[in-house]
Design a protein around this motif. Structure first.
Motif, mmCIF file in Angstrom:
data_model
loop_
_atom_site.group_PDB
_atom_site.id
_atom_site.type_symbol
_atom_site.label_atom_id
_atom_site.label_comp_id
_atom_site.label_asym_id
_atom_site.label_seq_id
_atom_site.Cartn_x
_atom_site.Cartn_y
_atom_site.Cartn_z
ATOM 1 N N ALA A 135 0.818 -1.211 0.000
ATOM 2 C CA ALA A 135 0.000 0.000 0.000
ATOM 3 C C ALA A 135 0.857 1.268 0.000
ATOM 4 O O ALA A 135 0.482 2.276 -0.611
ATOM 5 N N LEU A 136 1.996 1.238 0.670
ATOM 6 C CA LEU A 136 2.896 2.391 0.629
ATOM 7 C C LEU A 136 3.406 2.638 -0.786
ATOM 8 O O LEU A 136 3.419 3.771 -1.268
ATOM 9 N N LEU A 137 3.809 1.574 -1.434
ATOM 10 C CA LEU A 137 4.423 1.722 -2.749
ATOM 11 C C LEU A 137 3.414 2.083 -3.827
ATOM 12 O O LEU A 137 3.778 2.706 -4.829
ATOM 13 N N ARG A 154 12.961 2.886 -1.782
ATOM 14 C CA ARG A 154 11.950 3.942 -1.894
ATOM 15 C C ARG A 154 11.304 4.279 -0.552
ATOM 16 O O ARG A 154 10.507 5.211 -0.466
ATOM 17 N N LEU A 155 11.659 3.524 0.488
ATOM 18 C CA LEU A 155 11.026 3.690 1.789
ATOM 19 C C LEU A 155 12.036 4.118 2.849
ATOM 20 O O LEU A 155 13.185 3.674 2.845
ATOM 21 N N SER A 156 11.587 4.984 3.751
ATOM 22 C CA SER A 156 12.366 5.354 4.939
ATOM 23 C C SER A 156 11.664 4.783 6.158
ATOM 24 O O SER A 156 10.437 4.621 6.157
ATOM 25 N N THR A 275 10.336 10.046 -0.727
ATOM 26 C CA THR A 275 10.099 11.257 -1.515
ATOM 27 C C THR A 275 8.948 12.100 -0.983
ATOM 28 O O THR A 275 8.760 13.233 -1.415
ATOM 29 N N ASP A 276 8.175 11.579 -0.067
ATOM 30 C CA ASP A 276 7.030 12.318 0.473
ATOM 31 C C ASP A 276 7.491 13.213 1.613
ATOM 32 O O ASP A 276 7.837 12.727 2.692
ATOM 33 N N MET A 282 5.286 15.217 7.673
ATOM 34 C CA MET A 282 6.424 15.566 8.516
ATOM 35 C C MET A 282 5.975 15.904 9.941
ATOM 36 O O MET A 282 6.615 15.518 10.925
ATOM 37 N N THR A 283 4.844 16.611 10.055
ATOM 38 C CA THR A 283 4.306 16.927 11.383
ATOM 39 C C THR A 283 3.872 15.655 12.096
ATOM 40 O O THR A 283 4.121 15.472 13.294
ATOM 41 N N PHE A 284 3.219 14.755 11.365
ATOM 42 C CA PHE A 284 2.778 13.493 11.955
ATOM 43 C C PHE A 284 3.973 12.704 12.492
ATOM 44 O O PHE A 284 3.936 12.209 13.632
#
Length: 297
Positions: A135-137, A154-156, A275-276, A282-284
């Motif tokens: 789902a993330l990808l 692609r994931l952090s 990339t998001d 970022m706040t979350f």
């Protein structure tokens, strides 16, 4: 030329007195005079006629005053529109999770997130670790709380929790009377577990722990999620190993007991697309970090 030069100019033009203008602007008169001289140098013509008794606008200054007021009004309008947009814009942040996050993370920070972004819709989706990775990808969710691995460039990720493994078994089982249970006492008890595809690193942690203690269990059934597992345990079908968050989900006829041996731990990771960099995401992420720091203080 900066906006402050225009504000200083308008104040002097309206007061026609450098002392009063300086008091209005809450600045020193010599500094104000220097700012006006710098502005005139940049414009290339005097804007004021100064004498010992009075200050007057030149013809160029009168034209410049109208335009300066217009620029200041437009800049204030731009600020107001930007702030209004930030306060009223909607949007959605979709969060995937396994039950550990629902129990240990969400209660501490979802209220803070809603307060920070009152018009942001938070969508919560209960998904297995494998489902969250997919789902993330494919951008179906924005952030995941899942078991490792999440080995994709692609994931952090950040490991936000380390949970001890405990035993869940029927309350009527003789071992339930003990405060702690040794893994060696479980060899004859039917073993229920979550399928490796859905369990993520939990499966490997348990397998390693059993191998370390040279234990072979009697597999009874493999399921896809924790609630099904707890249902089977409540039906006296066997026991299972679960992270300690499950303590808060146990049915009345299911008990949790610590292992007598040093307990292995399993990590819960917070994962997002590298990339998001949206402000909401970022706040979350920051709120999650803060809530966990406060919980451990």
């Amino acid at each position: 030329m900066e906006l402050r030069h225009l504000r200083y100019f308008v104040a002097v033009a309206e007061e026609l007195n450098f002392t009063r203008a300086a008091e209005r602007l809450r600045t020193a008169q010599p500094s104000l005079s220097q700012q006006i001289r710098d502005l005139e140098d940049e414009v290339g013509t005097p804007l004021f006629v100064r004498t010992k008794r009075r200050v007057e606008l030149t013809a160029a200054g009168a034209v410049f005053l109208d335009e300066a007021r217009l620029v200041l009004a437009q800049s204030q309008r731009a600020i107001s529109l930007a702030r209004r947009t930030a306060q009223t814009e909607g949007g959605t942040l979709t969060i995937g999770f396994v039950p550990a996050a629902e129990v240990k993370i969400f209660p501490n920070m979802l209220t803070a997130m809603r307060a920070r972004f009152p018009n942001l819709q938070l969508v919560l989706r209960s998904l297995t670790t494998a489902e969250q990775r997919t789902a993330l990808l494919d951008h179906s969710i924005d952030v995941a709380f899942m078991r490792l691995p999440a080995d994709d460039v692609r994931l952090s990720l950040e490991v936000v929790l380390q949970e001890k493994i405990e035993i869940a078994l029927p309350a009527t089982h003789p071992l339930a009377a003990q405060d702690t249970i040794s893994v060696h006492q479980l060899t004859d008890v039917p073993f229920l577990h979550i399928a490796p595809l859905h369990a993520g690193s939990l499966h490997g942690v348990i397998e390693s722990f059993l191998a370390e203690h040279n234990i072979s269990l009697r597999p009874q059934q493999e399921v896809e999620n924790v609630l099904t597992l707890l249902t089977l345990i409540s039906m006296n079908e066997g026991f299972s190993f679960l992270p300690d968050y499950a303590h808060r989900l146990l049915f009345r006829n299911v008990v949790g007991r610590p292992l007598r041996e040093p307990s292995p731990t399993v990590g819960l990771a917070m994962v997002w697309r590298t990339t998001d960099q949206s402000p909401e995401l970022m706040t979350f992420l920051d709120l999650v970090r803060q809530s966990l720091t406060m919980a451990t203080d």
